[in-house]
Design a protein around this motif. Structure first.
Motif, short mmCIF file in Angstrom:
data_model
loop_
_atom_site.label_atom_id
_atom_site.label_comp_id
_atom_site.label_asym_id
_atom_site.label_seq_id
_atom_site.Cartn_x
_atom_site.Cartn_y
_atom_site.Cartn_z
N ARG A 7 0.87 -1.19 0.00
CA ARG A 7 0.00 0.00 0.00
C ARG A 7 0.89 1.23 0.00
NH1 ARG A 7 -3.29 1.40 4.06
NH2 ARG A 7 -2.76 -0.26 5.53
N ALA A 65 -3.15 -0.80 -3.28
CA ALA A 65 -3.91 0.43 -3.09
C ALA A 65 -2.95 1.62 -3.02
CB ALA A 65 -4.75 0.38 -1.82
N SER A 67 -3.09 5.71 -1.67
CA SER A 67 -3.84 6.78 -0.99
C SER A 67 -3.10 8.09 -1.19
CB SER A 67 -3.97 6.47 0.50
OG SER A 67 -4.72 5.30 0.72
N LYS A 230 -5.76 8.60 -11.94
CA LYS A 230 -6.35 7.25 -11.98
C LYS A 230 -6.06 6.58 -13.33
CE LYS A 230 -10.78 6.70 -12.40
NZ LYS A 230 -12.23 6.68 -12.20
N ILE A 241 -5.85 0.02 -10.25
CA ILE A 241 -5.37 -0.03 -8.87
C ILE A 241 -6.32 0.79 -8.01
CG2 ILE A 241 -3.51 0.69 -7.32
CD1 ILE A 241 -1.55 0.17 -9.56
N PRO A 242 -6.83 0.24 -6.89
CA PRO A 242 -7.69 1.04 -6.00
C PRO A 242 -6.98 2.33 -5.60
CG PRO A 242 -7.74 -1.27 -5.37
CD PRO A 242 -6.69 -1.15 -6.43
N TYR A 244 -7.36 5.98 -3.54
CA TYR A 244 -8.12 6.72 -2.53
C TYR A 244 -7.57 8.13 -2.36
CZ TYR A 244 -9.89 2.12 -1.21
OH TYR A 244 -10.48 0.88 -1.22
N SER A 254 -12.72 6.62 -2.19
CA SER A 254 -12.22 6.21 -3.49
C SER A 254 -12.32 7.35 -4.48
CB SER A 254 -13.01 5.00 -4.01
OG SER A 254 -14.34 5.39 -4.32
N GLU A 529 -17.87 1.02 -1.32
CA GLU A 529 -16.41 1.04 -1.21
C GLU A 529 -15.83 -0.36 -0.99
OE1 GLU A 529 -14.34 3.52 -1.57
OE2 GLU A 529 -15.65 5.25 -1.61
#
Length: 691
Positions: A7, A65, A67, A230, A241-242, A244, A254, A529
């Protein structure tokens, strides 16, 4: 080879982009920094991912993920760059933004000098539509559909594609606003529309209108930015890929969802830093903490009590009030790139203007011509003649020449000029810290100050003197605390419903029904989510005041079914919180009635947090990496000061100032009279030597 689960947290600042990668399986954490790219922040974003994956020996295939803390919305509002915006409201209330509120910043003593800022929407771009609801949501006059179509066509003819809609009492019943949006989509399909009943379902029409308009104003730019990142992530990794984005309330959302509620990101970056520092300080054993996040452009400060940053709904960004839940952060233009300048009267000023990343301080060798805080530090020897462990060499001679030129204009010594620049910056930061403490009824001396960010720890000794703070905590890799904070953040959505009633008239059953509706909305968002129902966590609060007051205090509502006993607990908590904030309460005065105003539910989807590892306790005494001439006091001049490399310092190590502690992303100058100790978690704990 087994695939890893990485992550990544990325915080894009004015000067550097900070990156942290967390291996969910091994618990390993890798940090790095890369220069920001103001022309296209996505370039620095992806360069940061490439760099941290290379350091971790991983690839895009391992990323589960990402962020992100972004300043896109913040900077747009701070710079006042709001494009043509239209406002649609209830007929007869078109002057709502002009009337605004009667309050004047800094009190009525400032009313002679204060100039009311331009409205976010000029009067000629405000249109009214007929139809009226009462405060219960009951229809008094039907919605004027013909008038609505006329307004929609007019905005289309004018080329106004971004619109905010706020009708009276839409918080009680959204039907008129929703119909207005349908008509806009029919008549003006290119329009980007925000409606108040989705942005802020709360009474007070001016604040609700402003919040809705701010949401609409930042929606186009933030949507382009988020979707660009994104898409580039997908192109570079070959899969989705997720992704956030950090919200102002201390949660993430998200990218697909955040573009529909962009106003929730207006304090995205500072919120991540406060949360990261909160976790680090809590693990280190400190329960009352002030956070100070110093970057290249600004310093952001906040209060953390028992591991939780304080929240507010009375925040603003620049001149725009935004009544959404946000971590209570005060920002001051005092970062490493803040520019020193002379006022027309010939006095020295520092900030809020910043050299940023481009051209940056003079010592960056990128064309900067104005003296900055970083130039003063490098002239005084408090930071090394390079950044990022040598990746970015600094031009000490050019910075010194500029400092000498400025000192000549002030007719003082160069050392006095440079220390004066830093002194002004320290007092600017101290005043920001007083705003989140003294102005909230808190004693700053009861707190531990946690400093982080690339420039956050450079003035910590002066802040201790100015504020009387007994202890300062400097986390490891302080320049990456905001990016680390992004990996500690749960998915979080907030929902509010106005419900004004005196405490004695509250019906627990009716209140329970209102909270259940809010919880259902929160559960639907969490399900979208990807969180299973058993993972959902709901946090209930209420905005409460004494009858007749204009402002509320937020208090926690106990879990479980609402009963008369639960409601009494809420009232008791309100009395106590009111006393903390204002120094008095009416708990013993039955004539002063308690009134509930708004009900709130936060839906939380928990994530796995990185564990903070313990430091090595190797007792071998580290040796300085060298010595440097450093000026801590203009009158005392330069003193020969040992320099230590922070990763070499074991737990339990003590260093007495003067001493300089350096690491990859930041420097900690320890002045004479102060002692630095490394605790069990590799934090530097600074106290006075005679304490």
């Amino acid at each position: 080879m087994t695939a890893r689960r990485m992550r990544i947290g990325i915080d894009t600042g004015g000067t550097f982009t900070d990156v942290v990668a967390f291996d969910e399986d091994s618990g390993a954490v890798v940090t790095t920094k890369t220069p920001s790219t103001p022309g296209n922040p996505a370039d620095g974003f992806l360069a940061g991912i490439d760099k941290v994956l290379d350091l971790a020996g991983a690839s895009f295939d391992d990323v589960v993920a990402v962020s992100h803390g972004t300043t896109v919305a913040t900077n747009q509002l701070l710079e006042g760059k709001v494009d043509a915006l239209g406002f649609i409201t209830t007929e007869g209330y078109e002057a709502m933004l002009e009337i605004a509120r009667q309050s004047v910043p800094d009190g009525y003593g400032n009313s002679y000098f204060w100039v009311k800022p331009d409205r976010i929407v000029p009067r000629d771009l405000v249109k009214g539509v007929g139809g009226r609801l009462d405060h219960t949501g009951a229809e008094i006059r039907p919605f004027d559909e013909d008038g609505a179509r006329t307004v929609a066509r007019w905005f289309k003819q004018q080329g106004i594609d971004t619109l905010g809609v706020c009708f009276l009492h839409a918080y009680a019943n959204p039907v008129h606003e929703e119909r207005m949006r349908e008509i806009l989509l029919e008549e003006h399909p290119e329009a980007v529309v925000s409606i108040s009943s989705e942005v802020l379902r709360e009474y007070r029409e001016y604040e609700r209108s402003m919040t809705t308009l701010v949401d609409a104003a930042v929606k186009p730019k933030l949507s382009r930015y988020v979707n660009n990142i994104k898409d580039r992530l997908a192109a570079q990794s070959g899969r989705t890929i997720p992704f956030y984005v950090m919200k102002s309330n201390g949660g993430v959302l998200s990218a697909d969802e955040v573009v529909h509620q962009p106003i929730t990101t207006v304090l995205s970056g500072p919120a991540a830093g406060a949360l990261g520092a909160a976790l680090i300080a809590k693990v280190a054993g400190f329960d009352k903490v002030l956070t100070s996040d110093g970057g290249g452009t600004s310093t952001d400060v906040s209060v953390v009590i028992d591991g939780e940053p304080t929240l507010t709904t009375e925040g603003s960004v620049g001149v725009y009030p935004s009544k959404i839940p946000m971590i209570d952060v005060v920002t001051v233009g005092a970062g490493g790139g803040s520019i020193a300048w002379l006022s027309p009267e010939g006095t020295l000023k520092v900030g809020p203007h910043s050299a940023g990343a481009d051209p940056g301080p003079i010592c960056y060798r990128k064309g900067g011509t104005e003296v900055t805080i970083t130039d003063a530090h490098v002239f005084l020897g408090r930071i090394p003649p390079h950044l990022l462990g040598g990746e970015i060499p600094l031009d000490v001679d050019s910075a010194s020449a500029a400092i000498r030129e400025l000192a000549a204009k002030l007719e003082i010594t160069p050392e006095a000029c440079a220390t004066g620049i830093l002194e002004i910056s320290a007092w600017n930061q101290a005043n920001a810290l007083r705003q989140v403490t003294v102005k909230r009824g808190l004693d700053v001396r009861d707190f531990t100050l946690t400093t982080f960010g690339g420039s956050g720890s450079l003035l910590l000794c002066r802040l201790m003197d100015v504020l009387g703070v007994p202890t300062v905590l400097v986390p490891p890799n302080p320049g990456n605390v905001s990016a680390f904070g992004l990996l500690t953040v749960d998915v979080k959505n907030d929902y509010v419903q106005t419900h004004v009633a005196l405490h004695e008239d509250l019906d627990p059953t009716a209140l329970q029904a209102e909270y259940d509706v809010l919880a259902e909305r929160a559960a639907a968002a969490l399900a979208k989510e990807g969180f299973a129902p058993e993972q959902h966590v709901f946090v209930r609060t209420a905005d409460v005041r004494y009858f007749g007051q204009a402002f509320e205090v937020r208090v926690a509502v106990p879990d479980g079914p609402l009963t008369p006993e639960t409601l009494q607990t809420v009232a008791d908590r309100f009395h106590a919180e009111h006393h903390t904030l204002y120094g008095y309460d009416f708990a013993q005065d039955p004539t002063q009635q308690v009134e509930v105003v708004n009900l709130r539910v936060s839906g939380v989807g928990p994530i796995k947090r990185p564990e903070i590892p313990k430091a090595s306790s190797d007792q071998s005494a580290p040796q300085p990496t060298g010595n440097r001439q450093v000026c801590f006091d203009a009158e005392a001049g330069y003193v020969d000061t040992p320099v230590y490399w922070r990763p070499d310092l074991p737990a339990g190590q003590e260093l007495v100032g003067p001493v300089i502690i350096e690491e990859f992303g930041s420097t900690v100058p320890i002045h004479p009279g102060f002692t630095a100790r490394v605790d069990d978690y590799a934090n530097i704990v600074v106290t006075r030597s005679d304490a």
